[in-house]
Design an enzyme around this catalytic site. Structure first.
Site, PDB file in Angstrom:
ATOM      1  CB  THR A   1       8.553  10.708  -9.654  1.00  0.00           C
ATOM      2  OG1 THR A   1       9.372  11.494  -8.763  1.00  0.00           O
ATOM      3  CG2 THR A   1       8.333  11.471 -10.933  1.00  0.00           C
TER       4      THR A   1
ATOM      5  N   GLY B   1       9.175  -4.367   9.242  1.00  0.00           N
ATOM      6  CA  GLY B   1       8.368  -3.143   9.160  1.00  0.00           C
ATOM      7  C   GLY B   1       6.997  -3.478   8.584  1.00  0.00           C
TER       8      GLY B   1
ATOM      9  CG  HIS C   1     -24.252  -0.714  23.197  1.00  0.00           C
ATOM     10  ND1 HIS C   1     -23.056  -1.211  23.650  1.00  0.00           N
ATOM     11  CD2 HIS C   1     -25.201  -1.634  23.520  1.00  0.00           C
ATOM     12  CE1 HIS C   1     -23.269  -2.374  24.245  1.00  0.00           C
ATOM     13  NE2 HIS C   1     -24.565  -2.664  24.176  1.00  0.00           N
TER      14      HIS C   1
HETATM   15  P1  FAD Z   1       3.611   6.583  -6.254  1.00  0.00           P
HETATM   16  O1  FAD Z   1       2.359   5.924  -5.873  1.00  0.00           O
HETATM   17  O2  FAD Z   1       4.883   5.814  -6.125  1.00  0.00           O
HETATM   18  O3  FAD Z   1       3.412   7.042  -7.772  1.00  0.00           O
HETATM   19  C1  FAD Z   1       4.435   7.588  -8.519  1.00  0.00           C
HETATM   20  C2  FAD Z   1       4.138   7.342  -9.983  1.00  0.00           C
HETATM   21  O4  FAD Z   1       5.067   8.082 -10.771  1.00  0.00           O
HETATM   22  C3  FAD Z   1       4.303   5.892 -10.416  1.00  0.00           C
HETATM   23  O5  FAD Z   1       3.134   5.482 -11.074  1.00  0.00           O
HETATM   24  C4  FAD Z   1       5.489   5.899 -11.384  1.00  0.00           C
HETATM   25  O6  FAD Z   1       5.346   4.966 -12.428  1.00  0.00           O
HETATM   26  C5  FAD Z   1       5.432   7.312 -11.902  1.00  0.00           C
HETATM   27  N1  FAD Z   1       6.727   7.858 -12.358  1.00  0.00           N
HETATM   28  C6  FAD Z   1       7.888   7.894 -11.667  1.00  0.00           C
HETATM   29  N2  FAD Z   1       8.827   8.556 -12.380  1.00  0.00           N
HETATM   30  C7  FAD Z   1       8.227   8.932 -13.552  1.00  0.00           C
HETATM   31  C8  FAD Z   1       8.679   9.655 -14.679  1.00  0.00           C
HETATM   32  N3  FAD Z   1       9.909  10.173 -14.755  1.00  0.00           N
HETATM   33  N4  FAD Z   1       7.822   9.855 -15.691  1.00  0.00           N
HETATM   34  C9  FAD Z   1       6.548   9.370 -15.635  1.00  0.00           C
HETATM   35  N5  FAD Z   1       6.070   8.684 -14.567  1.00  0.00           N
HETATM   36  C10 FAD Z   1       6.898   8.486 -13.545  1.00  0.00           C
HETATM   37  N6  FAD Z   1       0.412   3.444   1.872  1.00  0.00           N
HETATM   38  C11 FAD Z   1      -0.719   3.588   2.575  1.00  0.00           C
HETATM   39  O7  FAD Z   1      -1.076   4.719   2.939  1.00  0.00           O
HETATM   40  N7  FAD Z   1      -1.512   2.513   2.900  1.00  0.00           N
HETATM   41  C12 FAD Z   1      -1.168   1.262   2.548  1.00  0.00           C
HETATM   42  O8  FAD Z   1      -1.893   0.313   2.852  1.00  0.00           O
HETATM   43  C13 FAD Z   1       0.033   1.069   1.815  1.00  0.00           C
HETATM   44  N8  FAD Z   1       0.402  -0.166   1.435  1.00  0.00           N
HETATM   45  C14 FAD Z   1       1.538  -0.326   0.690  1.00  0.00           C
HETATM   46  C15 FAD Z   1       1.906  -1.612   0.314  1.00  0.00           C
HETATM   47  C16 FAD Z   1       3.051  -1.816  -0.430  1.00  0.00           C
HETATM   48  C17 FAD Z   1       3.437  -3.215  -0.832  1.00  0.00           C
HETATM   49  C18 FAD Z   1       3.836  -0.690  -0.846  1.00  0.00           C
HETATM   50  C19 FAD Z   1       5.062  -0.884  -1.696  1.00  0.00           C
HETATM   51  C20 FAD Z   1       3.477   0.590  -0.465  1.00  0.00           C
HETATM   52  C21 FAD Z   1       2.332   0.786   0.310  1.00  0.00           C
HETATM   53  N9  FAD Z   1       1.937   2.058   0.740  1.00  0.00           N
HETATM   54  C22 FAD Z   1       0.804   2.208   1.485  1.00  0.00           C
HETATM   55  C23 FAD Z   1       2.716   3.260   0.396  1.00  0.00           C
HETATM   56  C24 FAD Z   1       2.044   3.994  -0.792  1.00  0.00           C
HETATM   57  O9  FAD Z   1       1.949   3.108  -1.883  1.00  0.00           O
HETATM   58  C25 FAD Z   1       2.849   5.235  -1.172  1.00  0.00           C
HETATM   59  O10 FAD Z   1       3.049   6.041  -0.027  1.00  0.00           O
HETATM   60  C26 FAD Z   1       2.100   6.034  -2.227  1.00  0.00           C
HETATM   61  O11 FAD Z   1       1.873   5.253  -3.367  1.00  0.00           O
HETATM   62  C27 FAD Z   1       2.886   7.294  -2.608  1.00  0.00           C
HETATM   63  O12 FAD Z   1       2.183   7.988  -3.574  1.00  0.00           O
HETATM   64  P2  FAD Z   1       2.928   8.919  -4.632  1.00  0.00           P
HETATM   65  O13 FAD Z   1       1.861   9.488  -5.484  1.00  0.00           O
HETATM   66  O14 FAD Z   1       3.857   9.850  -3.948  1.00  0.00           O
HETATM   67  O15 FAD Z   1       3.871   7.951  -5.497  1.00  0.00           O
HETATM   68  P1  NAD Z   2       9.822   0.107   7.030  1.00  0.00           P
HETATM   69  O1  NAD Z   2      10.665   1.300   7.194  1.00  0.00           O
HETATM   70  O2  NAD Z   2       8.436   0.100   7.537  1.00  0.00           O
HETATM   71  O3  NAD Z   2      10.549  -1.163   7.701  1.00  0.00           O
HETATM   72  C1  NAD Z   2      11.844  -1.566   7.352  1.00  0.00           C
HETATM   73  C2  NAD Z   2      12.416  -2.413   8.485  1.00  0.00           C
HETATM   74  O4  NAD Z   2      13.618  -3.028   8.025  1.00  0.00           O
HETATM   75  C3  NAD Z   2      12.769  -1.588   9.708  1.00  0.00           C
HETATM   76  O5  NAD Z   2      12.155  -2.142  10.841  1.00  0.00           O
HETATM   77  C4  NAD Z   2      14.302  -1.680   9.763  1.00  0.00           C
HETATM   78  O6  NAD Z   2      14.805  -1.642  11.076  1.00  0.00           O
HETATM   79  C5  NAD Z   2      14.552  -3.021   9.093  1.00  0.00           C
HETATM   80  N1  NAD Z   2      15.929  -3.175   8.553  1.00  0.00           N
HETATM   81  C6  NAD Z   2      16.681  -2.242   7.920  1.00  0.00           C
HETATM   82  N2  NAD Z   2      17.876  -2.768   7.573  1.00  0.00           N
HETATM   83  C7  NAD Z   2      17.887  -4.068   7.973  1.00  0.00           C
HETATM   84  C8  NAD Z   2      18.842  -5.147   7.888  1.00  0.00           C
HETATM   85  N3  NAD Z   2      20.036  -5.001   7.316  1.00  0.00           N
HETATM   86  N4  NAD Z   2      18.508  -6.354   8.399  1.00  0.00           N
HETATM   87  C9  NAD Z   2      17.291  -6.534   8.989  1.00  0.00           C
HETATM   88  N5  NAD Z   2      16.356  -5.544   9.098  1.00  0.00           N
HETATM   89  C10 NAD Z   2      16.643  -4.333   8.589  1.00  0.00           C
HETATM   90  O7  NAD Z   2       9.859  -0.207   5.455  1.00  0.00           O
HETATM   91  P2  NAD Z   2       8.959  -1.149   4.545  1.00  0.00           P
HETATM   92  O8  NAD Z   2       8.237  -2.160   5.351  1.00  0.00           O
HETATM   93  O9  NAD Z   2       9.861  -1.598   3.447  1.00  0.00           O
HETATM   94  O10 NAD Z   2       7.890  -0.139   3.952  1.00  0.00           O
HETATM   95  C11 NAD Z   2       8.312   0.974   3.137  1.00  0.00           C
HETATM   96  C12 NAD Z   2       7.328   2.105   3.203  1.00  0.00           C
HETATM   97  O11 NAD Z   2       6.107   1.758   2.592  1.00  0.00           O
HETATM   98  C13 NAD Z   2       7.045   2.509   4.620  1.00  0.00           C
HETATM   99  O12 NAD Z   2       7.604   3.777   4.821  1.00  0.00           O
HETATM  100  C14 NAD Z   2       5.562   2.565   4.752  1.00  0.00           C
HETATM  101  O13 NAD Z   2       5.160   3.842   5.153  1.00  0.00           O
HETATM  102  C15 NAD Z   2       5.034   2.274   3.362  1.00  0.00           C
HETATM  103  N6  NAD Z   2       4.000   1.235   3.517  1.00  0.00           N
HETATM  104  C16 NAD Z   2       2.880   1.546   4.208  1.00  0.00           C
HETATM  105  C17 NAD Z   2       1.908   0.587   4.429  1.00  0.00           C
HETATM  106  C18 NAD Z   2       0.692   0.938   5.200  1.00  0.00           C
HETATM  107  O14 NAD Z   2       0.430   2.114   5.387  1.00  0.00           O
HETATM  108  N7  NAD Z   2      -0.087  -0.036   5.649  1.00  0.00           N
HETATM  109  C19 NAD Z   2       2.086  -0.700   3.938  1.00  0.00           C
HETATM  110  C20 NAD Z   2       3.244  -0.991   3.256  1.00  0.00           C
HETATM  111  C21 NAD Z   2       4.196  -0.001   3.031  1.00  0.00           C
END
Ligand code: FAD
Ligand code: NAD
Length: 460
Positions: free
Chosen positions: A142, A181, A439
């Site tokens: 989830t 982050g 290369h």
């Molecule tokens: P999710 O993708 O969160 O999927 C969970 C699903 O469960 C959702 O579709 C939700 O609707 C469904 N669900 C929840 N509860 C229920 C329920 N009770 N019944 C039915 N359905 C339910 N990670 C990367 O590796 N590369 C990236 O570039 C990257 N970019 C990101 C950018 C952003 C803006 C964000 C927010 C995240 C990003 N992440 C990235 C993180 C990545 O999206 C997550 O780590 C990943 O989606 C986790 O996969 P998951 O399958 O565990 O959960």
């Molecule tokens: P993050 O954990 O990467 O960064 C959160 C940042 O907020 C930290 O640097 C923290 O010190 C700061 N922070 C916390 N409390 C604060 C406060 N009160 N004031 C100011 N700064 C504060 O979290 P995110 O950027 O929200 O991303 C969430 C998750 O989504 C990450 O765990 C990441 O793995 C995943 N994600 C991954 C990708 C990718 O793989 N390219 C892209 C987007 C998101």
């Protein structure tokens, strides 16, 4: 009552991969997803839409700033509606792709919210009413949701999360990002490129906490040069919408007033209404579901993977776990190599890492040597006019085994795949250095960094 051998709750990268793999292994599998579109956070509102915006905004910015080599470009106007339409099209192609794969693999899809009623029963509440599914096993996938921050009142318009920041209707004049982050820097970069003044407020002394310090410091310098205003050591205490503007309060300074505020201070596991209490399951101090090495919870028929369990919140980590979890169920064995899971930040330049940082090796008292090589000495990077950054390899001082690889530079996210494979095979720096690299490619930076670690680089 419909019966299945496995019911997966959640169709994100963890859940949909698990469902497909389970079907390939011969299980009768169903997937319950509450959103109409499959693919989870990653495909709908995370990885995919953010990368569509990053890729396109980089090109728009280059054109607007006359940075296309050998071309004189007149005035280039942003068409935000077209950019958003492109992003929506990319999302649709990907979520539709999962739908196709479910059909191809005969995964039964249920639209609705899933609640666990007993160790072998899931209730689905959806637009077509309520039904109960009987199943041998349940896999919880989830995912996660944005973490709330004390004092920050989200109105999901002016003060919002990444869900809003991938779809602002106009370029905000001033965007304040809370959290330096991954999300803050990726989406901050997008809006900075599109013309917004972007202020990033980060609590820690440096952005990208947890990443290798040398790389994070280099990134901070480059992002500042690109125009991002980064304020570190700033603790945000409140944010709210007032008179059509966002107000952000922090310790030790005057409140900031902006057009949009993006809260990006981490994500938390999503177990809302999942019914864990019905089967006696509890979560740890960070809301994660505890599992054993086979992704099995304290209830033997219930498993969990992805963002809802411990470990980095990454799509590919969730995918690996989904694959391995069903392998464990069906064949009794599976494998995820947590040491070689790469981490990529898709800014420009990209930042990518796998394995340990220097700080982690120092803290663990592991003797290491390091070698690095700059993109400015790489022929291909020069040809691309994209020479910021370097690659750094950390290897064990005695055995030469690669312990960590850190890259900041063009296409670092693609280059890191080689390092992840090398680490998965327990390669030494010498192994990587002796492997022939075509290369002229950016990958030669890694070969040179490996040469620098094991012996001496050639081209510097
Ligand atoms: P999710 O993708 O969160 O999927 C969970 C699903 O469960 C959702 O579709 C939700 O609707 C469904 N669900 C929840 N509860 C229920 C329920 N009770 N019944 C039915 N359905 C339910 N990670 C990367 O590796 N590369 C990236 O570039 C990257 N970019 C990101 C950018 C952003 C803006 C964000 C927010 C995240 C990003 N992440 C990235 C993180 C990545 O999206 C997550 O780590 C990943 O989606 C986790 O996969 P998951 O399958 O565990 O959960
Ligand atoms: P993050 O954990 O990467 O960064 C959160 C940042 O907020 C930290 O640097 C923290 O010190 C700061 N922070 C916390 N409390 C604060 C406060 N009160 N004031 C100011 N700064 C504060 O979290 P995110 O950027 O929200 O991303 C969430 C998750 O989504 C990450 O765990 C990441 O793995 C995943 N994600 C991954 C990708 C990718 O793989 N390219 C892209 C987007 C998101």
């Amino acid at each position: 009552m419909p019966r299945h051998q496995l019911v997966v709750i959640g169709a994100g990268p963890g859940g949909y991969v698990a469902a497909i793999k389970a079907a390939q292994l011969g299980l009768d599998v169903a997937c319950v997803e509450k959103e109409q579109a499959l693919g989870g956070t990653c495909l709908r509102v995370g990885c995919i839409p953010s990368k569509a915006l990053l890729e396109a905004s980089e090109k728009i910015h280059a054109a607007q700033h006359n940075q296309i080599i050998g071309a004189k470009i007149g005035q280039v106007e942003l068409d935000l509606a077209a950019l958003m339409a492109h992003k929506d099209k990319v999302v649709k192609a990907n979520t539709g792709g999962v739908e196709y794969l479910f059909k191809k693999n005969k995964v039964t899809r249920y639209l609705g919210h899933g609640t666990i009623l007993t160790p072998n029963k899931v209730r689905v509440e959806g637009p077509e009413g309520v039904q109960e599914l009987e199943t041998e096993r349940i896999l919880i996938a989830t995912g996660s949701k944005p973490a709330p921050l004390k004092g920050v009142e989200l109105d999901y318009e002016i003060v919002g999360t990444s869900d809003q920041a991938i779809a602002y209707p106009h370029v905000p004049e001033h965007l304040v990002v809370i959290g330096g982050g991954v999300i803050g820097l990726e989406l901050g970069s997008v809006w900075n490129r599109l013309g917004a003044k972007v202020t990033v407020l980060e609590y820690l002394p440096h952005i990208l906490g947890g990443m290798d310090g040398e790389v994070a410091r280099a990134a901070e310098k480059i992002f500042r040069k690109q125009g991002l205003e980064i304020r570190t050591g700033v603790r945000v205490t409140a944010a709210y919408a007032k008179d059509g503007k966002g107000v952000v309060e922090y310790e030790g300074g005057e409140p900031l007033v902006a057009d949009r505020v993006l809260l990006a201070t981490g994500r938390i596991p999503n177990t809302d209404g999942l019914g864990l209490e019905n089967v006696g399951l509890s979560t740890d101090e960070r809301g994660r579901i505890p599992v054993n090495a086979h992704y099995q919870t304290a209830v033997p028929s219930i498993f969990a993977i992805g963002d809802v369990i411990a470990g980095p919140m990454l799509a590919h980590k969730a995918e690996e776990e989904g694959y391995a979890a069903v392998e464990y169920m069906v064949t009794g064995y599976g494998h995820v190599d947590y040491n070689s899971i790469p981490n990529v930040v898709y800014t420009h330049p990209e930042i990518a890492s796998v394995g340990k940082s220097e700080e982690e090796l120092k803290a663990a008292g592991v003797p290491y040597k390091k070698g690095s090589f700059p993109f400015s000495a790489n022929g291909r990077a020069r040809a691309m006019n994209d020479t910021d950054g370097f690659a750094k390899i950390l290897a064990h001082a005695e055995t030469d085994r690669i312990l960590g690889v850190h890259i900041i530079g063009p296409r670092a996210g693609d280059l890191i795949a080689e390092a992840a494979v090398a680490m998965a095979f327990h390669a030494s720096a010498e192994d990587l250095a002796r492997a022939s690299h075509a290369h002229p490619t950016l990958a030669e930076v890694l070969k040179e960094a490996a040469l620098a670690t094991w012996d001496k680089p050639l081209h510097i």
